[in-house]
Design a protein around this motif. Structure first.
Motif, PDB file in Angstrom:
ATOM      1  N   ALA A 100      -4.904  -9.103  -4.697  1.00 29.98           N
ATOM      2  CA  ALA A 100      -3.545  -8.912  -5.198  1.00 29.98           C
ATOM      3  C   ALA A 100      -3.164  -7.431  -5.233  1.00 29.98           C
ATOM      4  O   ALA A 100      -2.024  -7.076  -4.908  1.00 29.98           O
ATOM      5  N   VAL A 101      -4.094  -6.557  -5.600  1.00 27.25           N
ATOM      6  CA  VAL A 101      -3.812  -5.113  -5.611  1.00 27.25           C
ATOM      7  C   VAL A 101      -3.486  -4.641  -4.196  1.00 27.25           C
ATOM      8  O   VAL A 101      -2.520  -3.910  -3.976  1.00 27.25           O
ATOM      9  N   VAL A 102      -4.285  -5.062  -3.229  1.00 26.51           N
ATOM     10  CA  VAL A 102      -4.055  -4.673  -1.833  1.00 26.51           C
ATOM     11  C   VAL A 102      -2.685  -5.172  -1.373  1.00 26.51           C
ATOM     12  O   VAL A 102      -1.928  -4.437  -0.731  1.00 26.51           O
ATOM     13  N   GLN A 103      -2.326  -6.397  -1.712  1.00 29.06           N
ATOM     14  CA  GLN A 103      -1.036  -6.953  -1.310  1.00 29.06           C
ATOM     15  C   GLN A 103       0.141  -6.247  -1.991  1.00 29.06           C
ATOM     16  O   GLN A 103       1.200  -6.088  -1.378  1.00 29.06           O
ATOM     17  N   ARG A 104      -0.023  -5.806  -3.229  1.00 32.07           N
ATOM     18  CA  ARG A 104       1.044  -5.052  -3.911  1.00 32.07           C
ATOM     19  C   ARG A 104       1.207  -3.654  -3.317  1.00 32.07           C
ATOM     20  O   ARG A 104       2.282  -3.055  -3.378  1.00 32.07           O
TER      21      ARG A 104
END
Length: 179
Positions: A100-104
């Motif tokens: 999720a961090v990478v996608q944000r």
């Protein structure tokens, strides 16, 4: 003249104990180990940054920094291939929170005109770099006991070439809360 930073990236900064554990892993005698204080888990390679891009990224880091669980060690690999490696890495499982961090991060990079890697994200820490033409030894891929890696910050880094190999300067950082 506008200041630029070369070979920049956003990465997770491991805790001191995790860096010590990673630095103690067996690496190939044919490779140059990365200094313990420089070990990191890259989320996005950015390349050259202008001062404005670096400032925007630095200001955005706290909003992207989210609690992450400990990362489960998955093993050791030589990339891209053991017969012709460039790096030896410690790989980790990809928990949903890290994904999720990478996608944000991606929309921010796109808005700044920065690249997004088309390859699937594989959490890893580079432990050693091979000289051109070296092959890995069996020692480089020996089984390693399971452990968990703890990360403490989301950071913006720039790479500098030093006589004893690459070093990394932290341009900005945002602490992570524990999951």
């Amino acid at each position: 003249m506008t200041t630029t930073w070369q070979r920049c990236f956003i990465a997770l900064t491991p805790s001191a104990a995790t860096r010590g554990r990673l630095a103690a892993l067996a690496t190939s005698p044919k490779a140059r180990a990365v200094a313990a204080q420089d070990l990191h888990l890259t989320l996005a390679f950015l390349g050259v940054l202008t001062r404005a891009q670096a400032t925007t990224l630095a200001q955005a880091l706290p909003g992207l920094a989210a609690p992450l669980p400990p990362l489960a060690f998955a093993g050791m690999e030589c990339w891209p291939h053991p017969q012709r490696p460039r790096v030896q890495v410690a790989t980790f499982a990809l928990p949903d929170e890290l994904y999720a961090v990478v996608q944000r991060l991606h929309p921010l990079l796109i808005s700044l005109g920065l690249p997004i890697d088309s390859r699937p994200f594989r959490p890893h820490v580079t432990l050693a770099r091979f000289q051109h033409g070296s092959a890995a030894t069996d020692q480089a891929l020996q089984p390693t006991p399971h452990f968990e890696a703890y990360v403490e910050a989301l950071s913006l880094y720039a790479r500098a070439i030093e006589p004893d190999g690459p070093r990394y300067a932290m341009l900005a950082t945002a602490p992570l809360a524990r999951a």
